[in-house]
Design an enzyme around this catalytic site. Structure first.
Site, PDB file in Angstrom:
ATOM      1  N   ARG A  78       0.957  -1.109   0.059  1.00  0.00           N
ATOM      2  CA  ARG A  78       0.007   0.015   0.062  1.00  0.00           C
ATOM      3  C   ARG A  78       0.620   1.303   0.167  1.00  0.00           C
ATOM      4  NH1 ARG A  78      -1.516  -2.495   4.924  1.00  0.00           N
ATOM      5  NH2 ARG A  78      -1.274  -4.434   4.068  1.00  0.00           N
ATOM      6  N   SER A  79       0.454   2.297  -0.803  1.00  0.00           N
ATOM      7  CA  SER A  79       1.242   3.599  -0.920  1.00  0.00           C
ATOM      8  C   SER A  79       1.103   4.807  -0.057  1.00  0.00           C
ATOM      9  CB  SER A  79       1.271   3.774  -2.383  1.00  0.00           C
ATOM     10  OG  SER A  79       0.026   4.167  -2.474  1.00  0.00           O
ATOM     11  N   ASP A  80      -0.119   4.467   0.801  1.00  0.00           N
ATOM     12  CA  ASP A  80      -0.311   5.806   1.542  1.00  0.00           C
ATOM     13  C   ASP A  80       0.682   5.839   2.900  1.00  0.00           C
ATOM     14  OD1 ASP A  80      -1.582   4.005   3.005  1.00  0.00           O
ATOM     15  OD2 ASP A  80      -3.459   4.850   3.180  1.00  0.00           O
TER      16      ASP A  80
END
Length: 123
Positions: free
Chosen positions: A11-13
């Site tokens: 996940r990139s957040d």
């Protein structure tokens, strides 16, 4: 023997940063428990489906790294991990997986990989 620990979050957040830090701690702890010196820790936030991960590719290109340690094989690569592992072995290098547990049923694993690939294409 230089060892690199690789951790990546799918996940990139920014909220997943703490999870990535915990993953690094687990991998580093396991590595030192195996009496392997950790030369460096490489982290990258991104999908294991993406073949354009700059830090991951740099790690693979660095011939001074003889051992790469990952927590889960799917953090290393969703597809083709066996091919990359064979390539590493051919050059006297190795991949160590901290938690090799996974789906034992090949059909279930294959369907999961196909669905993951199709879902990734939607984004």
């Amino acid at each position: 023997m230089p060892t690199a620990c690789k951790a990546s979050s799918p996940r990139s957040d920014a909220l997943q940063r703490a999870d990535l830090d915990r993953q690094v701690a687990r991998v580093t702890g396991w590595t030192t428990g195996q009496h392997l010196a950790v030369d460096r820790v490489v982290t990258e936030v991104g999908s294991a489906l993406n073949g354009h991960r700059r830090r991951f590719l740099a790690l693979l290109r660095d011939k001074s790294v003889t051992t790469i340690v990952v927590e889960h094989r799917d953090r290393f690569a969703r597809f083709g991990a066996e091919c990359v592992e064979a390539s590493l072995a051919a050059s006297g290098r190795r991949l160590l997986v901290v938690d090799p547990a996974g789906v034992d049923d090949d059909l279930v694993r294959d369907v999961t990989e196909i669905l993951t690939s199709l879902c990734a294409r939607l984004y």
